[in-house]
Design a protein around this motif. Structure first.
Motif, mmCIF file in Angstrom:
data_model
loop_
_atom_site.group_PDB
_atom_site.id
_atom_site.type_symbol
_atom_site.label_atom_id
_atom_site.label_comp_id
_atom_site.label_asym_id
_atom_site.label_seq_id
_atom_site.Cartn_x
_atom_site.Cartn_y
_atom_site.Cartn_z
ATOM 1 N N GLY A 96 -26.540 -29.425 -72.106
ATOM 2 C CA GLY A 96 -26.649 -29.376 -70.695
ATOM 3 C C GLY A 96 -25.652 -29.700 -69.671
ATOM 4 N N TYR A 97 -25.696 -30.258 -68.621
ATOM 5 C CA TYR A 97 -24.867 -31.020 -68.000
ATOM 6 C C TYR A 97 -23.942 -31.913 -68.845
ATOM 7 N N GLN A 98 -22.488 -31.569 -68.765
ATOM 8 C CA GLN A 98 -21.632 -32.481 -69.688
ATOM 9 C C GLN A 98 -20.483 -33.035 -68.646
ATOM 10 N N PRO A 99 -20.722 -34.244 -67.872
ATOM 11 C CA PRO A 99 -19.758 -34.599 -66.913
ATOM 12 C C PRO A 99 -18.634 -35.168 -67.491
ATOM 13 N N LEU A 102 -15.060 -33.736 -66.918
ATOM 14 C CA LEU A 102 -14.188 -33.871 -65.657
ATOM 15 C C LEU A 102 -13.161 -34.890 -65.775
ATOM 16 N N GLU A 103 -13.410 -35.814 -66.909
ATOM 17 C CA GLU A 103 -12.552 -36.828 -67.157
ATOM 18 C C GLU A 103 -11.249 -36.402 -68.365
ATOM 19 N N MET A 104 -11.724 -35.643 -68.908
ATOM 20 C CA MET A 104 -10.762 -34.925 -70.071
ATOM 21 C C MET A 104 -9.315 -34.356 -69.469
ATOM 22 N N ASN A 105 -8.207 -35.021 -69.985
ATOM 23 C CA ASN A 105 -7.093 -34.535 -69.598
ATOM 24 C C ASN A 105 -5.913 -34.874 -70.755
ATOM 25 N N GLY A 111 -16.378 -22.439 -71.957
ATOM 26 C CA GLY A 111 -17.652 -22.179 -71.884
ATOM 27 C C GLY A 111 -18.059 -21.555 -70.660
ATOM 28 N N TYR A 112 -19.463 -21.672 -70.259
ATOM 29 C CA TYR A 112 -19.801 -20.901 -68.868
ATOM 30 C C TYR A 112 -20.130 -22.054 -67.859
ATOM 31 N N TRP A 113 -20.485 -23.224 -68.346
ATOM 32 C CA TRP A 113 -20.575 -24.498 -67.303
ATOM 33 C C TRP A 113 -21.498 -23.913 -66.151
ATOM 34 N N ARG A 117 -24.415 -29.164 -60.784
ATOM 35 C CA ARG A 117 -23.841 -30.565 -60.940
ATOM 36 C C ARG A 117 -22.519 -30.462 -61.130
ATOM 37 N N TYR A 118 -21.906 -29.530 -61.402
ATOM 38 C CA TYR A 118 -20.359 -29.714 -61.513
ATOM 39 C C TYR A 118 -19.658 -29.617 -60.350
#
Length: 292
Positions: A96-99, A102-105, A111-113, A117-118
């Motif tokens: 499901g929601y994979q917050p 948002l920190e990855m870089n 994906g479709y996301w 909540r994103y």
């Protein structure tokens, strides 16, 4: 750099772009990969240019550096020998929601996301981005007036490609006739004298099932009307009954009626247990039993 892969139809592209906008708001350098639409034989096309949006696109070299989008023989051999790149992240639908994304870089997001909540905290920006064209067909304009002046409830029924064997295993037998009957019954209890407007890519089937119901209008298929106008019209209804389809999900989410009621199926997929697609304040109905 963050690259968001774009794929699928209008609704899924809207989820992907909404994630792009959220990442952009964090100050990261983020781009869209539109390469899946560039093949002249591609089943889908990029559809978001109907909206007044701006975006940066990743070039082929940037996509190859971070993602697993290359089909060159040398890259196929590398993947077989060493596995996927660390910078490539594919959505896990069972999570499901994979917050954490948002920190990855740097990262290439595939994906479709499908979860508000994103981007829930930038809702106003997304609503502004997804402003539909002002010019609509004559028939859509007439229907919009009816929707505006009644206790309107949209019903979306997705058939067509959902009946294909492969898709049916994933999406089929969720939004059943019983689901729609239960949803309509619930809306009649929640709303005073509702008027239902049924949108479907199989209107003839819809007529067979619901055509004799007095308060249901089957919206006729019009080849002159762009697909997005159906989403626009559904979003202008006061309430919504959606299918397990990102197309009608967005129609309901874009509905700005403060007192709206949205009815959705209890599950989205047959092959995943994900539950984060449905918004918390929406009503869930099981398609296997009639509403009491």
């Amino acid at each position: 750099m963050v690259i968001v892969k774009m794929s699928g139809g209008l609704g899924n592209q809207m989820f992907q772009y909404a994630l792009y906008r959220k990442i952009q708001q964090t100050g990261k350098d983020v781009k869209l990969d539109l390469s899946s639409f560039q093949d002249k034989n591609a089943f889908r096309r990029f559809s978001l240019d109907i909206f007044p949006i701006e975006y940066q696109t990743a070039n082929l070299e940037e996509c190859r550096k971070l993602g697993e989008c290359s089909y060159r023989p040398v890259d196929k051999i590398r993947r077989k020998m060493f596995g996927l790149k660390e910078s490539y992240y594919q959505e896990d639908l069972d999570k499901g929601y994979q917050p954490e994304i948002l920190e990855m870089n740097p990262v290439y997001l595939d994906g479709y996301w499908q979860c508000e909540r994103y981007f829930q905290d930038i809702r106003e920006k997304i609503l502004e981005d997804y402003t539909f064209p002002k010019k609509i067909s004559i028939e859509s304009s007439r229907l919009q007036e009816r929707i505006k002046n009644t206790e309107s409830v949209s019903i979306h029924i997705r058939r067509g490609d959902y009946l294909d064997a492969a898709n049916y295993k994933i999406y089929g037998n969720i939004c059943t006739i019983e689901y729609y009957q239960s949803a309509i019954s619930r809306m009649r209890k929640l709303c005073e004298k509702p008027n239902f407007y049924l949108f479907s890519n199989d209107p003839e089937w819809a007529k067979e099932i619901f055509g004799d119901t007095e308060d249901i209008t089957i919206v006729e298929e019009d080849k002159e009307r762009p697909d997005y106008e159906d989403m626009f019209l559904m979003s202008r209804c006061k309430h919504n009954i959606i299918a397990n389809s990102s197309f009608s999900w967005w129609a309901a989410w874009l509905n700005q009626n403060e007192n709206k009621r949205v009815i959705a199926p209890v599950k989205w997929f047959n092959n995943h247990s994900v539950t984060d697609v449905i918004c918390d304040d929406w009503i869930r109905i099981d398609g296997k039993q009639k509403d009491a």
